[in-house]
Design an enzyme around this catalytic site. Structure first.
Site, mmCIF file in Angstrom:
data_model
loop_
_atom_site.group_PDB
_atom_site.id
_atom_site.type_symbol
_atom_site.label_atom_id
_atom_site.label_comp_id
_atom_site.label_asym_id
_atom_site.label_seq_id
_atom_site.Cartn_x
_atom_site.Cartn_y
_atom_site.Cartn_z
ATOM 1 C CD GLU A 195 -2.613 1.066 2.738
ATOM 2 O OE1 GLU A 195 -2.777 2.608 3.138
ATOM 3 O OE2 GLU A 195 -2.952 0.117 3.266
ATOM 4 C CB THR A 253 -3.010 8.200 3.090
ATOM 5 O OG1 THR A 253 -2.329 7.481 3.523
ATOM 6 C CG2 THR A 253 -3.510 9.464 3.863
ATOM 7 C CE LYS A 296 -6.520 2.201 7.434
ATOM 8 N NZ LYS A 296 -5.900 3.271 6.464
#
Length: 214
Positions: free
Chosen positions: A43, A73, A133
């Site tokens: 990621e 993000t 998440k």
């Protein structure tokens, strides 16, 4: 089909390496070290300088390898679309943005929105997120997975934030399908010790396997 395969790879490995670096060159070295340690999901956070360019080049470089590149993000659908066009195979957000989920669904790209309440988790699932998440995970610890699994046993949860080698087994045994880890995984990079990053990655992968009883 590719979206389904992406989710399968993430859950199979059980670890998503969250890459934050001070420069593009450092980011590349960390990614190579993590890959050598057996982690298949990378990621790249949007806080990394040149993140989109890194995603584009890595997606092309590893197109035929057993490695998936995602973007983290991601705060809005505009950024998500830019990352998808660059080759990101999954999108990770620190918060719940329904427009981002809708956009990812439109382009059949896996998306993992960040939540911290059961209401947010249900909403994310209703909009089609396969993995939810839990962020920041260290705000509650592994017990939050057990709490979520009570009313929502069908949910797939991935904690990020505060996941380390000391507690990863607790997270997996609590019901997490995978974990996201950054600083505890890549801390060796601060001193240029990329061998340590690789060894740490191996330990994370092994810890997941052992916690699953494999």
């Amino acid at each position: 089909m590719k979206r389904i395969q992406t989710i399968a790879k993430i859950t199979e490995c059980g670890v998503v390496a969250v890459i934050r670096a001070e420069s593009e060159s450092q980011g590349r070295k960390v990614i190579e070290a993590v890959k050598d340690g057996g982690i298949k999901a990378i990621e790249i956070t949007m806080t990394v300088p040149g993140a989109v360019d890194i995603i584009k080049e890595l997606a092309a470089a590893y197109e035929h390898e057993d490695l998936i590149i995602g973007a983290g993000t991601v705060l809005d659908p505009e950024t998500a679309r830019t990352c998808i066009l660059a080759g990101a195979e999954y999108i990770v957000s620190p918060s719940l943005n329904l427009e981002t989920i809708k956009l990812c669904n439109r382009y059949r790209t896996a998306v993992m929105p960040g939540v911290i309440t059961i209401t947010e988790a249900l909403l994310a699932m209703e909009y089609g997120a396969e993995i939810i998440k839990i962020f920041p995970g260290n705000a509650f610890g592994p017990d939050i997975i057990k709490a979520f699994k009570g009313p929502v046993p069908q949910g797939n949860f991935m904690p990020t934030g505060g996941v380390n080698l000391d507690n990863i087994a607790q997270w997996i045994k609590a019901g997490a399908v995978a974990v996201g880890t950054g600083g505890d995984l890549t801390k060796g990079a601060a001193d240029g010790n990329y061998r340590l990053v690789t060894e740490t990655a191996k330990r994370f992968v092994e810890a997941v396997s052992q916690a699953r009883g494999k």
